[in-house]
Write a protein that holds these residues in place. Sequence first.
Motif, PDB file in Angstrom:
ATOM      1  N   ALA A  66       0.837  -1.209   0.000  1.00  0.00           N
ATOM      2  CA  ALA A  66       0.000   0.000   0.000  1.00  0.00           C
ATOM      3  C   ALA A  66       0.872   1.259   0.000  1.00  0.00           C
ATOM      4  CB  ALA A  66      -0.930  -0.013   1.208  1.00  0.00           C
ATOM      5  N   ALA A  67       1.926   1.233   0.830  1.00  0.00           N
ATOM      6  CA  ALA A  67       2.836   2.385   0.870  1.00  0.00           C
ATOM      7  C   ALA A  67       3.568   2.546  -0.467  1.00  0.00           C
ATOM      8  CB  ALA A  67       3.841   2.199   2.004  1.00  0.00           C
ATOM      9  N   LEU A  68       3.913   1.430  -1.090  1.00  0.00           N
ATOM     10  CA  LEU A  68       4.596   1.483  -2.380  1.00  0.00           C
ATOM     11  C   LEU A  68       3.689   2.067  -3.454  1.00  0.00           C
ATOM     12  CD1 LEU A  68       7.218   0.695  -3.885  1.00  0.00           C
ATOM     13  CD2 LEU A  68       6.136  -1.500  -4.399  1.00  0.00           C
ATOM     14  N   ARG A  69       2.407   1.747  -3.382  1.00  0.00           N
ATOM     15  CA  ARG A  69       1.456   2.304  -4.347  1.00  0.00           C
ATOM     16  C   ARG A  69       1.366   3.818  -4.221  1.00  0.00           C
ATOM     17  NH1 ARG A  69      -3.384  -2.201  -3.757  1.00  0.00           N
ATOM     18  NH2 ARG A  69      -2.785  -3.463  -5.572  1.00  0.00           N
ATOM     19  N   VAL A  70       1.331   4.291  -2.986  1.00  0.00           N
ATOM     20  CA  VAL A  70       1.264   5.740  -2.759  1.00  0.00           C
ATOM     21  C   VAL A  70       2.518   6.404  -3.317  1.00  0.00           C
ATOM     22  CG1 VAL A  70       1.248   7.537  -0.997  1.00  0.00           C
ATOM     23  CG2 VAL A  70      -0.231   5.534  -0.752  1.00  0.00           C
ATOM     24  N   ARG A  71       3.667   5.786  -3.040  1.00  0.00           N
ATOM     25  CA  ARG A  71       4.925   6.363  -3.530  1.00  0.00           C
ATOM     26  C   ARG A  71       4.967   6.359  -5.050  1.00  0.00           C
ATOM     27  NH1 ARG A  71      10.970   3.778  -3.335  1.00  0.00           N
ATOM     28  NH2 ARG A  71      12.004   5.531  -4.374  1.00  0.00           N
ATOM     29  N   ALA A  72       4.492   5.272  -5.671  1.00  0.00           N
ATOM     30  CA  ALA A  72       4.487   5.194  -7.132  1.00  0.00           C
ATOM     31  C   ALA A  72       3.603   6.276  -7.736  1.00  0.00           C
ATOM     32  CB  ALA A  72       4.019   3.808  -7.571  1.00  0.00           C
ATOM     33  N   ALA A  73       2.458   6.535  -7.098  1.00  0.00           N
ATOM     34  CA  ALA A  73       1.559   7.587  -7.588  1.00  0.00           C
ATOM     35  C   ALA A  73       2.224   8.956  -7.480  1.00  0.00           C
ATOM     36  CB  ALA A  73       0.258   7.554  -6.800  1.00  0.00           C
ATOM     37  N   ASP A  74       2.945   9.180  -6.369  1.00  0.00           N
ATOM     38  CA  ASP A  74       3.648  10.450  -6.193  1.00  0.00           C
ATOM     39  C   ASP A  74       4.777  10.601  -7.216  1.00  0.00           C
ATOM     40  OD1 ASP A  74       2.002  11.048  -4.083  1.00  0.00           O
ATOM     41  OD2 ASP A  74       3.414  10.383  -2.531  1.00  0.00           O
ATOM     42  N   GLU A  75       5.493   9.532  -7.438  1.00  0.00           N
ATOM     43  CA  GLU A  75       6.615   9.578  -8.383  1.00  0.00           C
ATOM     44  C   GLU A  75       6.129   9.777  -9.815  1.00  0.00           C
ATOM     45  OE1 GLU A  75       9.618   9.889  -7.718  1.00  0.00           O
ATOM     46  OE2 GLU A  75       9.764   9.280  -5.623  1.00  0.00           O
ATOM     47  N   ARG A  76       4.924   9.320 -10.116  1.00  0.00           N
ATOM     48  CA  ARG A  76       4.377   9.529 -11.459  1.00  0.00           C
ATOM     49  C   ARG A  76       4.244  11.018 -11.750  1.00  0.00           C
ATOM     50  NH1 ARG A  76       1.524   6.995 -15.522  1.00  0.00           N
ATOM     51  NH2 ARG A  76       1.575   4.969 -14.480  1.00  0.00           N
ATOM     52  N   LEU A  77       3.841  11.793 -10.751  1.00  0.00           N
ATOM     53  CA  LEU A  77       3.700  13.240 -10.932  1.00  0.00           C
ATOM     54  C   LEU A  77       5.026  13.873 -11.310  1.00  0.00           C
ATOM     55  CD1 LEU A  77       1.386  14.059  -7.873  1.00  0.00           C
ATOM     56  CD2 LEU A  77       0.718  13.740 -10.266  1.00  0.00           C
TER      57      LEU A  77
END
Length: 393
Positions: free
Chosen positions: A174-185
Amino acid sequence: GTSLDAFRETMARFAAQIELFDSMAPAVCVGIFSADASALRDRFMPAPRHCLSEVRTLVPALADEASESILDEVRAAEDQLRRKPDGIAAFVEYSLFLRAAPKLHEDFETRWEGSEELHELMVEFEIEPSEGSKATRKALAASLNGMNDVISNHQAGYDEKLAGWSKAILEGIAALRVRAADERLVAEAPLLFDGSTPCEEAFEHLSQVAVTVKQLTDAAAQFESWQSTLMLPVTPCDEARSLATSMRVATELWACVDDAAKKDAEWHDLPVAHMEPPELEQLIVRYQRAISAAERGLPSNTVLPGLRRYVEQSRQMLPLVVALRNPNMQPGHYERVDQAMGMVLPRGENLTVGVCLEVGLHTHCNLVAKISGDATQEATLREMIEKVRQQWE
């Protein structure tokens, strides 16, 4: 086993030889002759006695070495089971070891039985064990029994531990998903979708993003591997995977844009007759594949239109190159092309790719292809007429 039987046979043989020499009389009388046998006994006796002594020393050493080795491994196994995992990776290692522990315990038992057979051999031949042998054997027997209990206790509590670590894995995903979404930006910066961005600038950004993307995908793969090893349902981190795919598509798109610009410069002064249609065809396929992937996987951008125009231009150049490389094209055919274009085109080495593009000859590719086709048909007809003429002569 076979090795113990060999020890037993060897010791029995040496003992029999010693007994034989011990039973020899000091002197042997044959009629009126008398022979001293003590010298013969003194000469041969040391060999079997020495060999038997060596074997009697070796057997206890082997027995002690076997027992101590097994004891050390049993204690190490117990320590590994008792060690509290300090992270997911450590728990996965613990889980794998617990899974293999019953077979490992069985192997220890088999080896222990072998070491006990050595001790039985020592009793049979009245060989004194070493000073610490008894204590080691007692500790080993206790450890083997204790290991069985330790394994049973850990197996009984495994499901509860697994549930806790499974939760930790899901929280990590779950934390990795949040980080991936942030990194996409960060990864999908505006410059990446601006057709006016210099290729070098786009490549520099993609290179920096690639490091982060690899970290994300490696972490996602690690979570999946842990879940698979622990026989848990695998929960893919789609966000990391999707970002990796987008950046891969963007990287190939910009690589094609850069390659197209380099090819344009490289081919500008190249005579059309020297162009290789298969190479041009391969580039068209590659660029079109990149365009299709970008249309599906990237946001709307101004990079694609430029590459599309280049692909369309290359598609028009391909039949033009094939047509102008036709060896059947005669001066009259080139004159027909001149008439269609309303100008006299350069001939031979002077008709370069740059000239064709500048005068727009590629936009008349169908007409040039037709003229080239007519040239081929006329050549075929002339060849047929020539054959007929030769037959009539």
